[in-house]
Design a protein around this motif. Structure first.
Motif, PDB file in Angstrom:
ATOM      1  N   ALA A 342       0.832  -1.212   0.000  1.00 22.47           N
ATOM      2  CA  ALA A 342       0.000   0.000   0.000  1.00 22.47           C
ATOM      3  C   ALA A 342       0.864   1.258   0.000  1.00 22.47           C
ATOM      4  N   ARG A 343       1.994   1.222   0.713  1.00 12.53           N
ATOM      5  CA  ARG A 343       2.837   2.419   0.840  1.00 12.53           C
ATOM      6  C   ARG A 343       3.470   2.838  -0.493  1.00 12.53           C
ATOM      7  N   GLN A 344       3.487   1.934  -1.467  1.00 13.41           N
ATOM      8  CA  GLN A 344       4.001   2.313  -2.788  1.00 13.41           C
ATOM      9  C   GLN A 344       3.123   3.373  -3.455  1.00 13.41           C
ATOM     10  N   ASP A 345       1.837   3.426  -3.051  1.00  9.24           N
ATOM     11  CA  ASP A 345       0.887   4.354  -3.681  1.00  9.24           C
ATOM     12  C   ASP A 345       0.363   5.431  -2.739  1.00  9.24           C
ATOM     13  N   VAL A 346       0.190   5.099  -1.463  1.00 13.83           N
ATOM     14  CA  VAL A 346      -0.506   6.004  -0.539  1.00 13.83           C
ATOM     15  C   VAL A 346       0.295   6.171   0.751  1.00 13.83           C
ATOM     16  N   LYS A 347      -0.014   7.238   1.486  1.00 13.14           N
ATOM     17  CA  LYS A 347       0.622   7.468   2.801  1.00 13.14           C
ATOM     18  C   LYS A 347      -0.324   7.123   3.947  1.00 13.14           C
ATOM     19  N   VAL A 348      -1.620   7.041   3.647  1.00 11.25           N
ATOM     20  CA  VAL A 348      -2.644   6.779   4.669  1.00 11.25           C
ATOM     21  C   VAL A 348      -3.555   5.665   4.166  1.00 11.25           C
ATOM     22  N   ALA A 349      -3.884   4.704   5.019  1.00  2.79           N
ATOM     23  CA  ALA A 349      -4.844   3.659   4.653  1.00  2.79           C
ATOM     24  C   ALA A 349      -5.814   3.432   5.802  1.00  2.79           C
ATOM     25  N   LEU A 350      -7.081   3.259   5.458  1.00  2.00           N
ATOM     26  CA  LEU A 350      -8.099   2.914   6.450  1.00  2.00           C
ATOM     27  C   LEU A 350      -8.192   1.398   6.540  1.00  2.00           C
ATOM     28  N   VAL A 351      -8.663   0.897   7.686  1.00  2.00           N
ATOM     29  CA  VAL A 351      -8.796  -0.542   7.895  1.00  2.00           C
ATOM     30  C   VAL A 351     -10.078  -0.806   8.676  1.00  2.00           C
ATOM     31  N   GLY A 352     -10.695  -1.978   8.442  1.00  2.00           N
ATOM     32  CA  GLY A 352     -12.014  -2.269   9.019  1.00  2.00           C
ATOM     33  C   GLY A 352     -11.985  -2.962  10.355  1.00  2.00           C
ATOM     34  N   GLN A 353     -10.957  -2.752  11.168  1.00  2.00           N
ATOM     35  CA  GLN A 353     -10.873  -3.406  12.471  1.00  2.00           C
ATOM     36  C   GLN A 353     -11.887  -2.798  13.448  1.00  2.00           C
ATOM     37  N   GLY A 354     -12.344  -3.630  14.398  1.00  2.00           N
ATOM     38  CA  GLY A 354     -13.214  -3.119  15.459  1.00  2.00           C
ATOM     39  C   GLY A 354     -14.552  -3.816  15.615  1.00  2.00           C
ATOM     40  N   PRO A 355     -15.326  -4.038  14.535  1.00  2.75           N
ATOM     41  CA  PRO A 355     -16.664  -4.616  14.714  1.00  2.75           C
ATOM     42  C   PRO A 355     -16.686  -5.989  15.373  1.00  2.75           C
ATOM     43  N   ASP A 356     -15.650  -6.808  15.191  1.00  2.00           N
ATOM     44  CA  ASP A 356     -15.655  -8.133  15.828  1.00  2.00           C
ATOM     45  C   ASP A 356     -15.676  -8.011  17.346  1.00  2.00           C
ATOM     46  N   GLU A 357     -14.874  -7.099  17.881  1.00  2.05           N
ATOM     47  CA  GLU A 357     -14.834  -6.898  19.336  1.00  2.05           C
ATOM     48  C   GLU A 357     -16.048  -6.109  19.830  1.00  2.05           C
ATOM     49  N   LEU A 358     -16.582  -5.234  19.013  1.00  2.00           N
ATOM     50  CA  LEU A 358     -17.739  -4.428  19.431  1.00  2.00           C
ATOM     51  C   LEU A 358     -19.042  -5.214  19.393  1.00  2.00           C
ATOM     52  N   PHE A 359     -19.211  -6.050  18.359  1.00  2.00           N
ATOM     53  CA  PHE A 359     -20.505  -6.688  18.105  1.00  2.00           C
ATOM     54  C   PHE A 359     -20.501  -8.204  18.316  1.00  2.00           C
ATOM     55  N   GLY A 360     -19.398  -8.764  18.800  1.00  2.00           N
ATOM     56  CA  GLY A 360     -19.379 -10.207  19.038  1.00  2.00           C
ATOM     57  C   GLY A 360     -19.192 -11.000  17.761  1.00  2.00           C
ATOM     58  N   GLY A 361     -18.055 -10.816  17.085  1.00  2.00           N
ATOM     59  CA  GLY A 361     -17.844 -11.449  15.790  1.00  2.00           C
ATOM     60  C   GLY A 361     -17.063 -12.744  15.812  1.00  2.00           C
ATOM     61  N   TYR A 362     -16.607 -13.185  16.991  1.00  2.00           N
ATOM     62  CA  TYR A 362     -15.794 -14.399  17.055  1.00  2.00           C
ATOM     63  C   TYR A 362     -16.609 -15.566  17.615  1.00  2.00           C
ATOM     64  N   LYS A 363     -16.132 -16.786  17.357  1.00  2.00           N
ATOM     65  CA  LYS A 363     -16.857 -17.972  17.850  1.00  2.00           C
ATOM     66  C   LYS A 363     -17.001 -17.938  19.368  1.00  2.00           C
TER      67      LYS A 363
END
Length: 611
Positions: A342-363
């Protein structure tokens, strides 16, 4: 420090952080106080130089991260008569502190690790953001306090040979990460998320500044209201976090969370570059074709990285060196490689972390929600079921899960859910002279100031509360920050905007796990933007299952001398016989020990790098 700070010491420290800040450097010294800074220029490229001060040079700041609501705060502060000289978000910390003192922290929406020097009060404040997206490490002794975004800066200042903290080592082997405020290096600590450290009048104190206590909504909003409220909060967070004077991208896994994030980004910015990583044809459920499908559906400019088993093994030592603290999850390797691309093209990247811990996404969250039914069964029936499972060779997580559900103490249940191996198993691994009898409740000391805040939560809500403040920042967010900044890439995490977190933590667990479906209300929002096949995909993360399969089959063999070599460094702390037993059980397929064995491989690599 009681002694005058030397510029050469600051330069030694900042030199270790060039990868985090390749664009600029700066220094400030005021007798016994010294700041050094390396900059990755994202906002106000021309005037954002640090360390930065107010016009009267009374308040100085070094700041790592982003303040997303800085324009709104700036307007408020201008209303109080403050004058600004740059377009940088750093300046609002300075004048916010002048206006509100330490309470400026509660006005900030963002990710940050920063230091404020108040020259008038002779006060130093270090502060870490609510979610712990950015790190601050420190070493405090009676003569000095050294701190930095990474441990390597502190080590550059200190001449002492690092020693391993045995309690932290025990916790690492049990949980795969080291909970704040501990690190594996004795004397070096990390600020817990939402806390600050204050040095004043020769005293060092740490206090929690983010004291949010989730109280359930009364009345609880309807399903439709929650859906609409969350979508509005998501949109606002994405809009805020797209602020940048440099190109942005998105790390796209094959799942629905990053897919939803892509859809929301596309609404705000039509063009979006996306990046994924996987193992290609070596694994039939790989992320590559799934992410490709998501990107095609939403019209993103997509790039993929493919890595194989040999690349994994070759890059692992380098990645562990980047982390500075061992983290024993196989996803560290794909994360490193996707950030590099990603760093070859951009300096900032967003990522979708968080909903598993917030909403109960794991077994594990299914077990936590429905565990009350297990505990309601007659004990003789539970004993019978567990006796049926006992001989099964590959049911460790189920056995451990049932053991945790049996416990009548809520916090003990949580502790077992977090563990990858039982307390007794870990304690038995240590050399007898290093065993500490009273180590079992050390995790509760790490959670000490959190436990009173979670009093109103239900069973799932309480676990999620601790995950968001402990395992998420100290494991996943820590390695995300280190491995992205190793390439000079800034990662942003919109789903962990504190407005979203504080809203979700007031919801009942039926909005999270409902009729066996995980992330229930979040999934309903995803269905508004994504096709059903994307929403219903099985969760695999950045292709971690393929790595687990390698470890189950062939990674631990005589060619891998890390664990078979009796001279390996970990045997200063761990019994060789105990590890050999784990290896034999694993190879004979009596037990699936790949998680703890991977932890030991990571530990050995980390110890070799520590020398």
């Amino acid at each position: 420090s009681n002694k005058a700070v030397l510029l050469e010491d600051l330069k030694k420290m900042t030199k270790t952080l060039v990868h985090r800040g390749p664009d600029d450097e700066g220094f400030f010294i005021s007798r016994q106080l010294g700041f050094g800074f390396r900059r990755l220029s994202i906002i106000d490229l021309r005037n954002g130089h640090q360390p930065m001060s107010d016009a009267g040079k009374k308040v100085w700041v070094v700041f790592n991260g982003e303040i997303y609501n800085f324009k709104e705060i700036k307007k408020v502060l201008m209303g109080f008569g403050h004058t600004f000289y740059t377009k940088s978000d750093t300046e609002v910390i300075i004048y916010g502190y002048k206006q509100w003192g330490i309470d400026v922290l509660n006005h900030l929406n963002g990710m940050f690790g920063f230091a404020i020097w108040d020259d008038v009060a002779q006060r130093l404040i270090l502060a870490r953001d609510r979610m712990g997206i950015k790190n601050i490490y420190y070493k405090a002794d009676p003569q000095r306090v050294a701190f930095g975004s990474e441990i390597r800066a502190i080590r550059a200042y200190s001449e002492e040979k690092p020693k391993v903290d045995i309690i932290a080592l025990n916790l690492f082997l049990r949980y795969r990460y080291t909970p704040s405020p501990l690190t594996l290096i004795d004397g070096v600590k990390k600020l817990a998320p939402g806390t600050c450290l204050i040095v004043e009048n020769g005293k060092v104190s740490v206090k929690r500044w983010w004291n949010f206590q989730p109280v359930p909504f009364d009345p609880m909003p309807s399903e439709r209201e929650v859906e609409n409220d969350l979508l509005m909060l998501y949109r606002e967070a994405v809009r805020r976090q797209l602020i940048s004077d440099v190109p942005l991208g998105l790390l796209l896994s094959g799942g629905m969370d990053s897919g939803l994030l892509l859809a929301l980004m596309k609404k705000e910015k039509n063009i979006c570059k996306t990046y994924t990583v996987g193992y290609g044809k070596t694994y039939k459920q790989d992320e590559l074709h799934k992410a490709n499908r998501t990107a095609a559906v939403l019209g993103a400019n997509h790039s993929a990285v493919e890595i194989n088993k040999e690349q994994f093994q070759k890059s692992l030592p380098k990645i562990i060196a980047c982390l500075e603290e061992p983290v024993a999850t196989s996803s560290i390797v794909p994360m490193y490689h996707v950030c590099e691309r990603a760093r070859q093209d951009v300096k900032v990247a967003l990522v979708g972390q968080g909903p598993d811990e917030l909403f109960g996404g794991y077994k594990r969250h299914i077990g936590v929600v429905y565990g009350k039914y297990w505990r309601a069964m007659p004990s003789c029936f539970r004993v019978f079921l567990k006796s049926l499972l006992a001989p099964l060779p590959r049911a460790e997580s189920i056995k451990r899960g049932l053991y945790s559900l049996d416990n009548t103490d809520r916090l003990q249940r949580y502790k077992h859910v977090f563990s990858i191996v039982s307390e007794d198993s870990i304690n038995r691994m240590f050399r007898k002279e290093l065993f500490t009898a009273n180590i079992d409740d050390e995790i509760f000391k790490c959670w000490d100031d959190l436990i009173p805040l979670m009093g109103h939560t239900d069973e799932l809500g309480g676990l999620n509360f601790l995950e968001v403040r402990s395992s998420l920042p100290d494991e996943l967010l820590m390695y995300t920050d280190k491995l992205s900044m190793a390439h000079g890439l800034e990662i942003r995490v919109p789903f962990l905007d504190h407005a979203i977190v504080e809203y979700v933590e007031r919801l009942g667990s039926s909005f999270k796990v409902n009729k066996g479906e995980r992330k229930w209300i979040h999934r309903k929002i995803c269905r508004r933007f994504l096709p059903e096949d994307i929403v219903n995909r099985r969760k695999i993360g950045f292709a971690t299952k393929v790595v687990d399969a390698w470890f189950q089959k062939s990674f631990f063999n005589k060619k891998n001398d890390l664990l078979f070599d009796e001279q390996s460094l970990l045997y200063q702390y761990i019994s060789y016989d105990a590890v050999n037993t784990l290896l034999q059980e694993h190879e004979n397929k009596r037990q699936d020990n790949h998680k703890i064995l991977f932890s030991l491989v990571v530990l050995e690599e980390w110890l070799r790098n520590l020398q």
